[in-house]
Design a protein around this motif. Structure first.
Motif, mmCIF file in Angstrom:
data_model
loop_
_atom_site.group_PDB
_atom_site.id
_atom_site.type_symbol
_atom_site.label_atom_id
_atom_site.label_comp_id
_atom_site.label_asym_id
_atom_site.label_seq_id
_atom_site.Cartn_x
_atom_site.Cartn_y
_atom_site.Cartn_z
ATOM 1 N N UNK A 75 1.094 -1.160 0.417
ATOM 2 C CA UNK A 75 -0.092 0.468 -0.218
ATOM 3 C C UNK A 75 0.593 1.541 0.200
ATOM 4 N N UNK A 76 1.672 0.874 0.542
ATOM 5 C CA UNK A 76 2.664 2.146 0.793
ATOM 6 C C UNK A 76 3.337 2.600 -0.607
ATOM 7 N N UNK A 77 3.608 1.078 -1.674
ATOM 8 C CA UNK A 77 3.910 1.754 -2.827
ATOM 9 C C UNK A 77 2.410 2.489 -4.229
ATOM 10 N N UNK A 78 1.622 1.974 -3.525
ATOM 11 C CA UNK A 78 0.244 3.039 -4.114
ATOM 12 C C UNK A 78 0.257 4.223 -3.623
ATOM 13 N N UNK A 110 -3.773 -1.528 -8.984
ATOM 14 C CA UNK A 110 -4.804 -2.409 -8.344
ATOM 15 C C UNK A 110 -4.382 -3.894 -8.040
ATOM 16 N N UNK A 111 -2.969 -4.059 -9.172
ATOM 17 C CA UNK A 111 -2.734 -5.725 -8.811
ATOM 18 C C UNK A 111 -1.939 -5.939 -7.303
ATOM 19 N N UNK A 112 -0.974 -4.421 -7.607
ATOM 20 C CA UNK A 112 -0.596 -5.201 -5.664
ATOM 21 C C UNK A 112 -1.508 -5.012 -4.609
ATOM 22 N N UNK A 128 1.285 -12.085 -8.315
ATOM 23 C CA UNK A 128 0.411 -10.840 -8.286
ATOM 24 C C UNK A 128 1.380 -9.431 -7.625
ATOM 25 N N UNK A 129 2.038 -10.100 -6.668
ATOM 26 C CA UNK A 129 1.991 -8.099 -6.313
ATOM 27 C C UNK A 129 3.576 -7.618 -7.231
ATOM 28 N N UNK A 130 4.136 -8.710 -7.723
ATOM 29 C CA UNK A 130 5.506 -8.446 -7.824
ATOM 30 C C UNK A 130 5.308 -7.547 -9.626
ATOM 31 N N UNK A 131 4.150 -8.344 -10.326
ATOM 32 C CA UNK A 131 3.358 -8.276 -11.509
ATOM 33 C C UNK A 131 3.470 -6.997 -11.876
ATOM 34 N N UNK A 132 2.716 -6.431 -10.300
ATOM 35 C CA UNK A 132 1.716 -4.744 -10.447
ATOM 36 C C UNK A 132 3.128 -4.130 -9.937
#
Length: 361
Positions: free
Chosen positions: A91-94, A117-119, A288-292
């Motif tokens: 969420x900090x990345x977002x 969104x994927x993250x 999924x997080x890595x792809x996002x």
């Protein structure tokens, strides 16, 4: 009663972890703004070893924001397992990506929005399938965990790798390779989380009236945490000063989360009693997080939004059709030229035909 208490602790840890992500995501923006102001003033940059940022109030505001986030994160680790708290760092990345687009003019395109969104989705999946760590309620139990041979080997490797990166690799490649400084922050961060977990247990015991301050492990953990956090702040500042925030933040998250999950698995034996679906879910969520995060920063320079998507598709169709027509026309021109060459005998007529063919083309 224990189940109700466990659910209550889970909710507290979840709220604290989300608050931590908001504060930490905002701290990246404040620090970057402060570093940019110093660069415009001509001060020695942090990436070159300068410490002029200590006189910049924006940098201190970012540090205080990060401090608030770390305090919330600290408390979250005391109430919830590391495998719940750490993935929510996405969420900090977002937060950082969205605020960067507003305050640092770092545009967030369609790929970046999908990546955010994927993250979030990946973090949700990891929280649902997070493994349960072994209960550690006293400093004596924590001391026994820290003395486990597996963790001792892991901690020794982390220290050796960090020293090599700091003393050998950093001076040579730190200015050009983004992974050097971020790796230093990330692997040391795994030890920081272990220290935070131990100090959280110490604080709980302190409130319970136990003589925690007389236990040597409390002071060892506090000293280790101070050294680790100081090192992380120093090298994270260097990475932020040299490279784009939207790149530093996601890469830092991926490497840091991997390090923490590995450390937690070794220290608390979280994966021993997991069901197969939880194991698959945890890894799927993390991938999924890595792809996002990859989408978030890999295509950051591509000016692509939903508004120009139909226009781009029409341009692609026209380009494809134009290529086919050009090829077809060129093929016809070649046939006509061959027929003309067979009929005409004079050099002047041949030259005229060739010039006409090129003009038409």
């Amino acid at each position: 009663m224990n189940q109700t208490r466990g659910r209550y602790d889970f909710c507290i840890g979840l709220v604290l972890a989300m608050s931590s992500s908001i504060f930490i995501g905002g701290s990246f923006i404040l620090k970057k703004k402060g570093l940019l102001r110093l660069a415009r003033k001509g001060s020695m940059r942090a990436g070159q070893g300068g410490h002029a940022y200590l006189k910049e109030w924006l940098w201190w505001a970012g540090l205080l924001s990060m401090g608030a986030g770390e305090v919330a994160n600290f408390a979250a680790y005391a109430f919830a397992p590391a495998t719940l708290v750490t993935p929510l760092g996405a969420l900090s990345v977002l937060v950082s990506a969205i605020l960067s687009s507003f305050f640092l003019n770092e545009k967030l395109n369609l790929h970046g929005k999908i990546g955010c969104l994927l993250s979030i989705l990946g973090s949700t999946v990891m929280v649902i399938h997070a493994p349960q760590e072994e209960e550690v309620e006293t400093l004596d139990e924590m001391s026994h965990k820290l003395g486990d041979p597996g963790f001792v080997v892991f901690a020794t490797l982390v220290v050796i790798v960090s020293l090599i990166l700091i003393c050998v690799v950093g001076p040579r490649h730190g200015q050009t390779n983004i992974l050097v400084y971020i790796t230093i922050c990330s692997v040391i961060g795994a030890l920081s989380v272990s220290c935070v977990k131990g100090l959280g247990i110490a604080i709980k015991e302190l409130f319970a009236g136990k003589p925690v301050l007389k236990h040597p492990l409390s002071w060892i953990l506090l000293l280790s945490l101070t050294v680790c956090v100081s090192t992380q702040i120093n090298y994270l500042n260097r990475a932020l000063d040299i490279f784009n925030t939207s790149i530093v933040t996601p890469i830092y998250y991926v490497i840091f989360t991997t390090s923490v999950l590995t450390c937690s698995a070794i220290l608390f034996k979280e994966w021993q009693h997991m069901a197969a679906d939880d194991i698959i879910g945890t890894f799927s969520g993390f991938l999924t997080i890595i792809v996002g995060i990859f989408l978030l920063h890999a295509f950051k320079d591509v000016n692509f939004t939903l508004a120009n998507l139909p226009l781009s598709l029409r341009k692609d169709d026209r380009a494809a059709n134009g290529t086919l027509l050009s090829t077809y026309d060129s093929f016809n021109e070649d046939e006509e030229s061959s027929a003309c060459l067979g009929e005409m005998q004079s050099t002047e007529s041949l030259s005229a035909r060739r010039n006409g063919s090129l003009s038409a083309f």
